[in-house]
Each structure stands twice: as C-alpha cells, then as structure tokens.
Design an enzyme around this catalytic site. Structure first.
Site: not given
Length: 345
Positions: A299, A175, A140, A212, A316, A292
């Site tokens: 972000f 995904r 994905e 990523s 990513h 994370h």
C-alpha cells in the site's frame, strides 16, 4: 503553490486534549482524516446479520439477507447499511448486511420488532447476528480521503482536516481516547451458551473489532493495474492467513468480503473484518508479522507511486468493546463461524 493545511488531532476536543507527543511529530507523508460524529453521540451500534449455506453461490443466503435488509429500512433502522459476501474457510457462501446506529436505544427498539427472529432457527440455512456497541471513547477511524467516508464514517457530521496521529506505529492507539491512559487489555475467556435452539457466545472483556476497507472503483490505467497485480494479492494473502491461522496470534476470526450493490451485484469495494482478543494482539500483527509487513509495503508503494493523483480509497474503523456491549448468536451455523471459533479447542 498550494496552501498547507494545519494538522489537527484525530480525537475531538470534547473527548480528550491533543496528545502532546503526537502533536510534536513531523507531518506525515500522506494526509489522512477521521470522521467527526456529532458531539451528542456517546455510543454507536455496529450489527452484522449473516446467512450462510453450503454453496459458494449462496443464492438462498442472499435472498434471506435481502429480506433482512428490507426490515432494516423500516422506521428505526440503521442510518447506514451495506451488503457484502464471501466464501469462508469451510467453503460456505456467506452474505452479510451490516447496519450502523448512532443510538443504542433506537437499535434495541428496532431489534425487538424486526431483528430478534433472525436467529430463531426457522430458516433452512445458517443465520447469525454479531453486535457490538462501542462508546465513542473506544472507537477510532481513519480515511485516506475526506470524501465518501465509509462504515461508521457515513454517519459523521463532517470529516476532519488532516490529522496528526497517523503514519507511525502507535497512531491507532493514540486516535482512541480511552487507549491514551489505559491498556484496554482483555480479560476472561469467551464461553458458549445454548439458548432457544441457538448458540450464543458469552464474550470476554476487551474484544477488539477492526473493519479495514478498500475502494478501487475509481482507479484507472496504471494505478488500477498496480492495485490489482501488486497490492491486492498481498492483501488477500494476509487475510487468508488471519482466516486460517489467526488464532495463533489472537485473531479469533477474519472475513475478507466483497461489497455488493443494491441487487447483490459485486462492486469494486472490499473490506476485511476481524474479531481480535484485544487491541494489543491486533497491534502485534500490524507491527511485525510478515503478512502485514508485506501489505503495508504494498500500500505504501502504491501511494508513493501515484501520490496526490491516487484514486484508491482506504479506511479502517477499530473498536474495543466491554463485555456487556457485545452480543453473538448463531443458529444452524458451522462451528468455525465468527466468534464460534473462539470457543473451539
């Protein structure tokens, strides 16, 4: 008033019907996209060729990798390739060239002619090759923009429209076609095998790769300052954690690299690539680990502040790879290199 474009599933119709639970979700705050590979593509190849030396400058490593890049540009080579470099946890300068193929058969032919000698042990410095061949059902991708796709996306027939499955925990799994009805759990343990003067890592089932990346080359002024001062430090701290302590949460190895230009000059692009025990371990870190959470928050703050005017590009690619579709070989490399870390006590 600008027209609102209808959302579509990240999963191409020929691979899987739309996930009904995702289709009922509200529109995400920011649009994201995926790359549409040709419907004839069933399996791709991602091959990382690396050279390392006990010098942060890595001049010899760059020279060796530039020679490998020249071989990759011969007939049958990858449809896309890219140089990068980083200094690893042992202080070794490492240079990589990654190549992407849309045909395993084409890769095999090229590798037999030009790639197999890379880890023969003839080089004075460390050489390694790491190859995965994910099927498109176990792959994905996601991009913050539908222009200038990166990685495997450079070989996409076209970008998708804005996709449904993002902006919530679990979107990554939805995904990926095969992940919709399978846990894709790992099984077995990586094992070392000495062969022809090098060490090969015989992998386990369900290894997960994530690449990523960030492209900040088009940012200016306040946006550029915000990325460099507020976002990138949080990203780097998280990548350092995965590099140094990732094994405690299922990350075998992590590299946070700078992308290089044609002559080896540093560009304003970076990416991290990590080898994970399985997709569930990657999801666990992404969902709740403090490093994370801080990256995601930084972000998100960036995109909220600059919105549609943001020039930062993010992406990513994630692959879950069966045992028989992995190959890792290391010659003259230190014991913490790549998947060699997976076999250390």
């Amino acid at each position: 008033m600008s027209e609102v474009v209808q959302l579509e599933s990240a999963v191409a119709p020929h691979l899987c019907p739309v996930n009904s639970s995702a289709a009922t979700r509200e529109r995400p705050e920011f649009d994201s996209y995926t790359g549409r590979l040709d419907t004839d593509v069933r399996q791709v190849v991602m091959a990382y060729f690396g050279a390392q030396e006990q010098s942060a400058e890595a001049g010899a490593a760059l020279d060796d990798v530039l020679r490998m890049r020249a071989l990759m540009r011969r007939p049958g080579g990858p449809g896309h390739l890219e140089l990068s470099r980083y200094v690893d946890e042992a202080g070794f300068g490492t240079v990589l060239v990654v190549g992407y193929w849309l045909s395993p058969e084409a890769f095999d032919t090229w590798y037999a002619a030009h790639g197999a000698g890379w880890t023969s042990g003839e080089a004075a410095i460390g050489h390694f090759v790491e190859v995965v061949r994910p099927t498109v059902r176990r792959l994905e991708t996601i991009y913050s923009s539908n222009r200038d796709l990166q990685g495997i996306g450079t070989l996409a027939e076209r970008p998708s429209g804005p996709i449904i499955e993002h902006g919530y925990w679990g979107g990554m799994r939805e995904r990926m076609p095969d992940a919709r009805d399978s846990s894709l759990a790992s099984s077995g343990t990586p094992e070392p095998v000495a062969r022809d003067g090098a060490t090969e890592v015989v992998p386990h089932e369900g290894l997960c790769l994530i690449r990523s990346g960030q492209d900040f080359s088009s940012t200016e002024g306040a946006e550029r300052a915000f990325y460099l001062e507020q976002v990138e430090p949080q990203l780097r701290a998280g990548m350092d954690f995965l590099r140094d302590e990732g094994r405690s949460i299922g990350c075998f190895a992590n590299r946070y690299v700078s992308v290089l230009g044609e002559e080896g000059e540093r560009r304003e692009k970076s990416y991290a690539m990590s080898w994970w025990n399985d997709m569930a371990d990657l999801e666990g870190w992404a969902r709740s680990h403090r490093t994370h959470v801080r990256i995601f928050g930084a972000f998100t703050a960036h995109m909220k502040r600059f919105g549609d005017d943001a020039r930062l590009r993010l992406y990513h690619e994630v692959a879950v790879v069966p045992r028989e579709h992995q190959f890792f070989r290391y010659s003259r490399c230190h014991e913490g290199t790549g998947m060699l870390r997976a076999i250390q006590d």
